[in-house]
Design a protein around this motif. Structure first.
Motif, PDB file in Angstrom:
ATOM      1  N   LEU B  12      64.845 -35.496  83.763  1.00 35.60           N
ATOM      2  CA  LEU B  12      66.173 -36.093  83.634  1.00 35.60           C
ATOM      3  C   LEU B  12      67.287 -35.051  83.790  1.00 35.60           C
ATOM      4  O   LEU B  12      68.280 -35.276  84.482  1.00 35.60           O
ATOM      5  CB  LEU B  12      66.273 -36.809  82.286  1.00 35.60           C
ATOM      6  CG  LEU B  12      67.556 -37.582  82.002  1.00 35.60           C
ATOM      7  CD1 LEU B  12      67.835 -38.603  83.088  1.00 35.60           C
ATOM      8  CD2 LEU B  12      67.470 -38.270  80.636  1.00 35.60           C
ATOM      9  N   VAL B  57      72.752 -31.182  74.310  1.00 40.99           N
ATOM     10  CA  VAL B  57      72.642 -32.351  75.180  1.00 40.99           C
ATOM     11  C   VAL B  57      71.327 -32.292  75.979  1.00 40.99           C
ATOM     12  O   VAL B  57      70.684 -33.315  76.209  1.00 40.99           O
ATOM     13  CB  VAL B  57      73.878 -32.468  76.098  1.00 40.99           C
ATOM     14  CG1 VAL B  57      73.715 -33.624  77.070  1.00 40.99           C
ATOM     15  CG2 VAL B  57      75.127 -32.690  75.258  1.00 40.99           C
ATOM     16  N   GLN B  59      68.659 -31.156  74.822  1.00 46.57           N
ATOM     17  CA  GLN B  59      67.713 -31.624  73.801  1.00 46.57           C
ATOM     18  C   GLN B  59      67.713 -33.150  73.729  1.00 46.57           C
ATOM     19  O   GLN B  59      66.665 -33.792  73.712  1.00 46.57           O
ATOM     20  CB  GLN B  59      68.124 -31.018  72.456  1.00 46.57           C
ATOM     21  CG  GLN B  59      67.618 -31.719  71.235  1.00 46.57           C
ATOM     22  CD  GLN B  59      66.333 -31.110  70.723  1.00 46.57           C
ATOM     23  OE1 GLN B  59      65.969 -30.022  71.144  1.00 46.57           O
ATOM     24  NE2 GLN B  59      65.643 -31.802  69.851  1.00 46.57           N
ATOM     25  N   ALA B  60      68.942 -33.723  73.727  1.00 50.96           N
ATOM     26  CA  ALA B  60      69.051 -35.180  73.676  1.00 50.96           C
ATOM     27  C   ALA B  60      68.353 -35.804  74.887  1.00 50.96           C
ATOM     28  O   ALA B  60      67.701 -36.839  74.783  1.00 50.96           O
ATOM     29  CB  ALA B  60      70.522 -35.598  73.629  1.00 50.96           C
ATOM     30  N   MET B  61      68.484 -35.140  76.047  1.00 49.36           N
ATOM     31  CA  MET B  61      67.849 -35.679  77.252  1.00 49.36           C
ATOM     32  C   MET B  61      66.333 -35.648  77.138  1.00 49.36           C
ATOM     33  O   MET B  61      65.651 -36.558  77.604  1.00 49.36           O
ATOM     34  CB  MET B  61      68.292 -34.880  78.474  1.00 49.36           C
ATOM     35  CG  MET B  61      69.687 -35.253  78.938  1.00 49.36           C
ATOM     36  SD  MET B  61      69.966 -34.638  80.593  1.00 49.36           S
ATOM     37  CE  MET B  61      71.452 -33.716  80.343  1.00 49.36           C
ATOM     38  N   VAL B  63      64.618 -35.759  74.312  1.00 53.53           N
ATOM     39  CA  VAL B  63      64.257 -36.800  73.335  1.00 53.53           C
ATOM     40  C   VAL B  63      64.257 -38.171  74.017  1.00 53.53           C
ATOM     41  O   VAL B  63      63.341 -38.974  73.866  1.00 53.53           O
ATOM     42  CB  VAL B  63      65.241 -36.803  72.140  1.00 53.53           C
ATOM     43  CG1 VAL B  63      65.040 -38.038  71.266  1.00 53.53           C
ATOM     44  CG2 VAL B  63      65.058 -35.542  71.300  1.00 53.53           C
ATOM     45  N   PHE B  64      65.305 -38.395  74.811  1.00 58.10           N
ATOM     46  CA  PHE B  64      65.449 -39.657  75.534  1.00 58.10           C
ATOM     47  C   PHE B  64      64.272 -39.847  76.504  1.00 58.10           C
ATOM     48  O   PHE B  64      63.653 -40.917  76.553  1.00 58.10           O
ATOM     49  CB  PHE B  64      66.784 -39.634  76.281  1.00 58.10           C
ATOM     50  CG  PHE B  64      67.182 -40.958  76.880  1.00 58.10           C
ATOM     51  CD1 PHE B  64      66.742 -42.163  76.352  1.00 58.10           C
ATOM     52  CD2 PHE B  64      68.034 -40.980  77.988  1.00 58.10           C
ATOM     53  CE1 PHE B  64      67.139 -43.377  76.908  1.00 58.10           C
ATOM     54  CE2 PHE B  64      68.430 -42.185  78.546  1.00 58.10           C
ATOM     55  CZ  PHE B  64      67.976 -43.387  78.018  1.00 58.10           C
ATOM     56  N   ARG B  66      61.315 -38.554  76.396  1.00 65.80           N
ATOM     57  CA  ARG B  66      60.088 -38.804  75.652  1.00 65.80           C
ATOM     58  C   ARG B  66      60.032 -40.264  75.205  1.00 65.80           C
ATOM     59  O   ARG B  66      58.996 -40.908  75.301  1.00 65.80           O
ATOM     60  CB  ARG B  66      60.075 -37.876  74.433  1.00 65.80           C
ATOM     61  CG  ARG B  66      58.729 -37.625  73.856  1.00 65.80           C
ATOM     62  CD  ARG B  66      58.686 -36.294  73.104  1.00 65.80           C
ATOM     63  NE  ARG B  66      59.892 -36.051  72.331  1.00 65.80           N
ATOM     64  CZ  ARG B  66      59.914 -35.934  71.005  1.00 65.80           C
ATOM     65  NH1 ARG B  66      58.815 -36.079  70.304  1.00 65.80           N
ATOM     66  NH2 ARG B  66      61.038 -35.669  70.379  1.00 65.80           N
TER      67      ARG B  66
END
Lengths: 327, 115
Positions: B12, B57, B59-61, B63-64, B66
């Motif tokens: 991503l 961000v 990291q957020a990507m 997590v998203f 996953r």
């Protein structure tokens, strides 16, 4: 000890979330609980720490816990704040708190002062539970919770992998002519040695930490050392101020004196270098602030809407194929 | 490291790479739209690009990603208008393209016909 699993426990209090072990997080947390002019630094070089003119209030050593045997005897000191580790996920905050509450030079604010007075006669276990129920500290800690945008059934599998990584935090503090190791899983503090008046306490603590580092490095255990120090900006501002008044004095006597002229140049160079260091510190605090704001925010809507825009503009399919090629 | 994507899937962060979409990100209309999804303390134009590059961000990507690969975001996919079952980032992005690009194109055609 902190583990990513088992986030709740029957400790009577509300649960504590996991937070990132980051100097910027801890620095802001310390200021949130009302303690003035303290910052947290990751420390890589123990010799440099020893030479720094900045006051070091305590050290926090964190490492992957594996239940090593330790035969060193524990001690007791009626005035020393020592708490057992009874709250999950609070370990880092508790280690830092142990340093702050044991330092007489620090301005810890009214609320923490009354907390310290209140628990003074508690035994270590009760002190640990009191921390768990201290709203001021718990709320500050929990304000660094990472947003968890998804609750998934398969999340468990990942958490189990991570549960193997259990980290433990211990503190090193100077107190009343001695240096102590505070490990919340032990029955009491460990006395490491005495320090003479005005002697640098790090001379006692550093060899002990050095031993730990060597041991863990050998068995490839992950560890990290953080120092709790006075806000560097305070010291730098003071130094610049002093140097500037020195400069004014020199100027008054200057007229043709070669020696003084050279001294003036030296002081000017010092001021310049301290100003640069101050600016670097200011920038670091700005960055910490920015990162902490980001840590607490849920960026999924931002990402999804960015993707919508890219699709809407007809750019997404190209981006997908480029990403497919580079994977 | 849970950031590691399965080899066959698209990453991503390499799709929404600030360098690749820099010009789009600097478009005033895009800026105006995206700013509202930033933290309230951070709602300025410069923050769009720098947050996209930030570890938080990124990291957020991951997590998203996953979560997408778990195949359990059916509710969210439905809300986004994606009908197909999604359990890879690639399928999710294709779905987004279909819903938000193709729909627009057919709307345009519709408009033309109306005129």
């Amino acid at each position: 000890m902190s583990s990513t699993r088992n986030s709740s426990r029957s400790d009577g209090g509300v649960s504590w979330c996991t937070i990132e072990s980051d100097p910027g997080v801890f620095t802001e947390l310390i200021s949130q609980i009302g303690v003035k002019d303290v910052q947290v630094e990751e420390t890589y070089d123990l010799d440099m720490l020893l030479q720094d003119f900045n006051a070091v209030y305590g050290l926090v050593f964190l490492f992957k816990w594996r239940g090593d045997k330790d035969d060193r005897p524990v001690t007791e000191h009626p005035k020393l704040f020592f708490a057992n580790q009874v709250i999950n996920n609070a370990c880092a905050t508790q280690a830092i708190l142990s340093i702050l509450l044991n330092n007489k030079d620090l301005e810890i604010g009214q609320e923490l002062t009354s907390f310290r007075d209140f628990v003074q006669d508690f035994n270590p276990e009760l002190k640990g539970m009191a921390i768990g129920n201290c709203e001021l500290v718990r709320n500050a800690h929990n304000s660094f919770a990472r947003p968890e945008p998804f609750v998934l059934g398969t999340e468990k599998a990942t958490s189990e992998d991570e549960a193997e990584d259990v980290y433990h935090f211990i503190s090193y503090v100077p107190f009343d002519g001695g240096v102590y190791e505070l490990d919340g899983l032990k029955k009491g503090p460990i006395f490491l040695g005495s320090i003479a008046d005005k002697e640098n306490w790090l001379r006692v603590a550093i060899p002990v930490i050095q031993q730990r580092i060597e041991k863990y490095a050998k068995s490839e255990i992950r560890f990290n050392l953080m120092s709790i120090v006075r806000d560097k900006r305070v010291d730098l501002k003071k130094a610049i101020e002093q140097q500037q008044s020195q400069l004014t004095q020199i100027d008054a006597k200057l007229s043709g004196n070669k020696e003084l002229k050279e001294k003036k140049e030296r002081v000017e160079a010092d001021i310049e270098s301290n100003k640069q260091r101050l600016q670097a510190e200011e920038e670091k605090f700005e960055n910490w602030k920015t990162e902490n704001i980001r840590r607490k925010h849920n960026y999924i809507p931002f990402i999804v809407n960015l993707l919508k825009i890219l699709a809407d503009r007809g750019e997404l399919s190209n981006l997908i194929s480029t990403a497919q090629k580079t994977r | 490291n849970f950031n590691m994507a399965p080899r066959q899937d698209v990453i991503l962060s390499s799709v929404v790479d600030a360098d690749k979409i820099f010009n789009t990100l600097r478009d005033p209309e895009v800026e105006k739209e995206l700013i509202q999804y930033l933290p309230s303390e951070h709602q300025n134009r410069a923050e769009i690009v720098s947050s996209l590059r930030s570890p938080q961000v990124q990291q957020a990507m991951s997590v998203f990603s996953r979560a997408i690969r778990s195949g359990e975001l059916t509710e969210m996919m439905r809300e986004l208008g994606i009908q197909e079952y999604v359990d890879s980032v690639e399928a999710f992005l294709q779905g987004m393209d279909k819903v938000y690009h193709e729909n627009k194109e057919s709307n345009k055609r519709q408009k033309k016909e109306d005129e």
